[in-house]
Design a protein around this motif. Structure first.
Motif: not given
Length: 152
Positions: A94, A100, A103-105, A149
């Motif tokens: 992440s 913010k 964001i998990d990827l 990202q």
């Protein structure tokens, strides 16, 4: 020679693994499990890219949540033994940027591996090299994905 260099630079050509880092990626806190081989590989990749790793949260935290190697059977020999595997190396991570949402990827790298029980020692060494190569590929992809990202 000068003309060729100007043309190459003008079209946006860059050597492999040469990155233009956004300001938010100049300093990073890397959160990873202790003794993680992938974390060591990714840390080297960040250093090569010019990222400074810090011990305190500078506003951007990259958390390696899990890295895992799995395999599945692709084919069997005539005697019913496994002849070929597909190795799957996956990394869940992440990106946590200040103010913010995280964001998990996920990154997955696949390789085929032919097994032969008659050469067990050689095949074990081959598998170790293949897994090391998969970690390197996952680290390169992860850095490119993070850059994409952060550019959005």
């Amino acid at each position: 020679m000068l003309l060729a260099t100007t043309l190459i630079m003008g079209c946006g050509f860059q050597l492999r693994d040469q990155y233009q880092l956004p300001p938010s990626l100049q300093q990073v806190y890397l959160q990873a499990p202790k003794f993680s081989e992938f974390a060591n590989v990714f840390e080297q990749r960040l250093n090569l890219a010019g990222v400074e790793l810090v011990d305190a949260d500078p506003g951007l935290v990259i958390a390696i949540n899990r890295d895992e190697l799995s395999r599945r059977t692709l084919s069997l020999s005539g005697s019913g033994q496994v002849a070929e595997y597909e190795l799957i190396y996956s990394v869940d991570y992440s990106i946590n940027e200040a103010n913010k949402d995280p964001i998990d990827l996920r990154i997955e790298v696949y390789r085929d591996y032919q097994d032969d029980p008659n050469f067990a020692l050689a095949k074990t060494r081959e598998r170790e090299l293949l897994v090391a190569e998969m970690r390197e590929e996952a680290a390169r992809r992860m850095l490119r994905q993070i850059l994409a990202q952060l550019a959005e």
